[in-house]
Design a protein around this motif. Structure first.
Motif, PDB file in Angstrom:
ATOM      1  N   UNK A  68       0.856  -1.183   0.000  1.00 43.01           N
ATOM      2  CA  UNK A  68       0.000   0.000   0.000  1.00 43.01           C
ATOM      3  C   UNK A  68       0.889   1.229   0.000  1.00 43.01           C
ATOM      4  N   UNK A  69       0.522   2.212  -0.780  1.00 40.16           N
ATOM      5  CA  UNK A  69       1.283   3.455  -0.852  1.00 40.16           C
ATOM      6  C   UNK A  69       0.490   4.568  -0.203  1.00 40.16           C
ATOM      7  N   UNK A  70       1.198   5.486   0.384  1.00 39.71           N
ATOM      8  CA  UNK A  70       0.572   6.647   0.983  1.00 39.71           C
ATOM      9  C   UNK A  70       0.333   6.436   2.465  1.00 39.71           C
ATOM     10  N   UNK A  71       0.505   7.506   3.208  1.00 43.53           N
ATOM     11  CA  UNK A  71       0.329   7.420   4.650  1.00 43.53           C
ATOM     12  C   UNK A  71      -0.505   8.588   5.170  1.00 43.53           C
ATOM     13  N   UNK A  72      -1.422   9.083   4.361  1.00 46.98           N
ATOM     14  CA  UNK A  72      -2.214  10.245   4.771  1.00 46.98           C
ATOM     15  C   UNK A  72      -3.004   9.983   6.045  1.00 46.98           C
ATOM     16  N   UNK A  73      -3.485   8.799   6.255  1.00 52.93           N
ATOM     17  CA  UNK A  73      -4.310   8.491   7.420  1.00 52.93           C
ATOM     18  C   UNK A  73      -3.533   7.760   8.509  1.00 52.93           C
ATOM     19  N   UNK A  74      -2.220   7.845   8.460  1.00 55.82           N
ATOM     20  CA  UNK A  74      -1.375   7.112   9.392  1.00 55.82           C
ATOM     21  C   UNK A  74      -1.616   7.512  10.847  1.00 55.82           C
TER      22      UNK A  74
END
Length: 108
Positions: free
Chosen positions: A71-77
Motif C-alpha cells: 500500500x502506498x501513501x500514509x495520509x491516514x497514518x
C-alpha cells in the motif's frame, strides 16, 4: 509461470544470476532479472556460477518469485493516534526517511 516483469523496478546493486543449468532457475527472482536485463543498465551485479552449490536446492542466494501486495501513501497514518503523540511520531519518521522521501510516501 507468467509474470509481468518490469526490469526498471530492479534496484541498483541487485544480484543477477546467469547460471543456466540450475534446477530452480524457473522460480528464482535473480535468474528472472538476468533474463530481462537490458542495455539501459550497462553495469550490473552478478553472482559467480562457482558460488552456486552443485545441489541448487541448497543455494543461499535463491529468491522465490512471488508478488507482494503493498500500500502506498500514509495520509491516514496518524488518524487514531492522540495528537500529543502524533507530532513526535511524525518528527521521528521524517528524521528517519528525510523530508523529501517522507513527503513522496505521504503523497503516494
Amino acid at each position: 509461470m507468467k509474470t509481468d516483469f518490469d526490469y526498471q523496478a530492479v534496484p541498483q546493486g541487485f544480484i543477477h544470476c546467469f547460471k543456466d543449468d540450475c534446477s530452480r532457475s524457473d522460480t528464482c527472482l535473480r535468474r528472472l532479472a538476468a533474463r530481462h536485463c537490458t542495455a539501459d543498465k550497462p553495469l550490473i551485479t552478478i553472482l559467480s556460477p562457482a558460488a552456486v552449490p552443485a545441489d541448487s536446492s541448497q543455494c543461499s542466494y535463491f529468491l522465490p518469485i512471488q508478488k507482494t501486495r503493498v500500500a502506498w501513501g500514509v495520509r491516514n497514518l496518524f488518524d487514531d493516534v492522540p495528537l500529543s503523540l502524533a507530532a513526535d511520531m511524525r518528527h521521528q519518521i521524517v528524521s528517519y526517511f528525510g523530508k523529501t522521501h517522507y513527503y513522496r510516501i505521504y503523497r503516494k
